[in-house]
Design an enzyme around this catalytic site. Structure first.
Site, mmCIF file in Angstrom:
data_model
loop_
_atom_site.group_PDB
_atom_site.id
_atom_site.type_symbol
_atom_site.label_atom_id
_atom_site.label_comp_id
_atom_site.label_asym_id
_atom_site.label_seq_id
_atom_site.Cartn_x
_atom_site.Cartn_y
_atom_site.Cartn_z
ATOM 1 N N ASP A 151 28.229 43.067 46.722
ATOM 2 C CA ASP A 151 27.075 43.056 47.526
ATOM 3 C C ASP A 151 25.991 43.948 47.186
ATOM 4 O O ASP A 151 26.053 44.788 46.244
ATOM 5 C CB ASP A 151 27.665 43.247 49.157
ATOM 6 C CG ASP A 151 27.105 42.472 49.970
ATOM 7 O OD1 ASP A 151 25.996 42.593 50.142
ATOM 8 O OD2 ASP A 151 27.782 41.790 50.676
ATOM 9 N N LYS B 197 49.844 43.150 43.118
ATOM 10 C CA LYS B 197 48.269 42.840 43.365
ATOM 11 C C LYS B 197 48.173 41.856 44.588
ATOM 12 O O LYS B 197 48.768 40.893 44.729
ATOM 13 C CB LYS B 197 47.807 41.896 42.210
ATOM 14 C CG LYS B 197 46.399 41.554 42.509
ATOM 15 C CD LYS B 197 45.849 40.460 41.202
ATOM 16 C CE LYS B 197 46.189 39.262 41.177
ATOM 17 N NZ LYS B 197 45.393 38.366 42.219
ATOM 18 N N THR C 56 38.302 35.720 33.770
ATOM 19 C CA THR C 56 39.157 34.841 32.889
ATOM 20 C C THR C 56 38.982 33.614 32.779
ATOM 21 O O THR C 56 39.687 32.696 31.786
ATOM 22 C CB THR C 56 40.382 35.581 32.517
ATOM 23 O OG1 THR C 56 41.183 35.342 33.879
ATOM 24 C CG2 THR C 56 40.512 36.691 31.919
ATOM 25 N N LYS D 17 37.522 42.021 44.654
ATOM 26 C CA LYS D 17 36.192 42.056 43.831
ATOM 27 C C LYS D 17 34.891 42.135 44.641
ATOM 28 O O LYS D 17 34.036 41.150 44.672
ATOM 29 C CB LYS D 17 36.488 40.601 42.953
ATOM 30 C CG LYS D 17 37.763 40.527 42.003
ATOM 31 C CD LYS D 17 37.649 38.851 41.523
ATOM 32 C CE LYS D 17 38.673 38.918 40.576
ATOM 33 N NZ LYS D 17 40.129 38.480 41.119
ATOM 34 N N ARG E 145 52.022 33.670 37.979
ATOM 35 C CA ARG E 145 52.789 32.321 38.164
ATOM 36 C C ARG E 145 53.946 32.365 37.249
ATOM 37 O O ARG E 145 55.118 31.699 37.567
ATOM 38 C CB ARG E 145 51.964 30.911 37.786
ATOM 39 C CG ARG E 145 51.183 30.541 38.990
ATOM 40 C CD ARG E 145 50.044 29.865 38.605
ATOM 41 N NE ARG E 145 48.677 30.438 38.211
ATOM 42 C CZ ARG E 145 47.775 29.863 37.916
ATOM 43 N NH1 ARG E 145 47.519 28.780 38.256
ATOM 44 N NH2 ARG E 145 46.502 30.715 37.360
ATOM 45 N N ASP F 278 42.798 43.690 45.320
ATOM 46 C CA ASP F 278 42.072 42.642 44.302
ATOM 47 C C ASP F 278 40.962 42.068 45.227
ATOM 48 O O ASP F 278 41.009 40.463 45.279
ATOM 49 C CB ASP F 278 42.756 41.967 43.366
ATOM 50 C CG ASP F 278 42.066 41.348 42.256
ATOM 51 O OD1 ASP F 278 40.821 41.908 41.940
ATOM 52 O OD2 ASP F 278 42.403 40.121 41.709
#
Length: 227
Positions: A64, A31, A118, A61, A208, A59
């Site tokens: 618009d 990603k 999330t 997102k 992470r 990614d």
């Protein structure tokens, strides 16, 4: 279920080093998020492709007006990535425009519509959307499905019900995965690998817990073995 490794480290060198040291015969997705793409651009995507035949999930997102999203999708389609994200809350017209534009593309990327980030909990979500979180996730997912989008980004808490109530083949990508119960960090609606399996997730995003580990390869191996 496919593993997607989030390349969210502070600099390009560390991200590329992680990938260069990765040894696996299984299909891995990576990603590239907003921070990395703004900093490192298209060149970063090309460098990833030279390391290994990773599947690239860009990614960004997008959110618009419909025409701008369509124009952006036209440009993204030229980058040779395998999956992209837009916001379902951009609306039906915008999602239909994205679908229409990609119908003209050979080997188009998968498009995943973000339902609810999330990082949201019920209270913070209601403050902005004035709606119940779980109810709105389903509404966003239904609208995305009807607009021809391939799937949605959601938490593991919503993945299974989306499959059950909308379509079992509608893809779900679940971020904020803490494979073996690691610290949540700034995420609120996290899940373990077992949660993701129970939720019937098609893609899981792990960041992470991998790149902050003393031995990232060991963590990746454990995840792949569990999958």
């Amino acid at each position: 279920m496919k593993l997607c490794i989030a390349l969210d480290m502070p600099n390009k060198k560390d991200n590329l080093t992680l990938l260069s040291n990765l040894k696996t015969s299984q299909e891995i997705w990576v990603k590239v998020g907003l921070r990395s793409f703004i900093r490192d651009g298209k060149e970063f995507l090309e460098q990833i492709k030279t390391i290994n035949p990773f599947k690239i999930f860009l990614d960004l997102k997008l959110y618009d007006i419909p025409n701008t999203m369509g124009d952006s999708i036209d440009e993204i389609a030229k980058l040779g990535v395998d999956m992209i994200t837009i916001h379902a809350s951009s609306g039906r017209e915008a999602m239909c425009e994205v679908t229409k534009r990609l119908q003209k593309v050979q080997n188009p990327p998968l498009v995943m519509a973000v339902t609810v980030l999330t990082s949201f909990q019920q209270e913070s979500f209601f403050e902005i959307y004035h709606s119940n979180l779980e109810t709105q996730v389903l509404e966003f997912a239904k609208m995305a499905y009807e607009s021809g989008i391939n799937g949605v980004v959601c938490s593991c808490l919503e993945s299974r019900v989306i499959k059950e109530k909308i379509n079992s083949h509608f893809l779900t990508l679940t971020p904020a995965i803490r494979p073996f119960g690691e610290d949540n960090g700034d995420q609120k609606r996290t899940a373990t690998l077992q949660d993701a399996k129970a939720a019937m997730s098609d893609f899981i995003v792990v960041g992470r817990p991998i790149y902050k580990a003393s031995n990232p390869q060991e963590v990746i191996d454990k995840i792949l073995q569990a999958l």
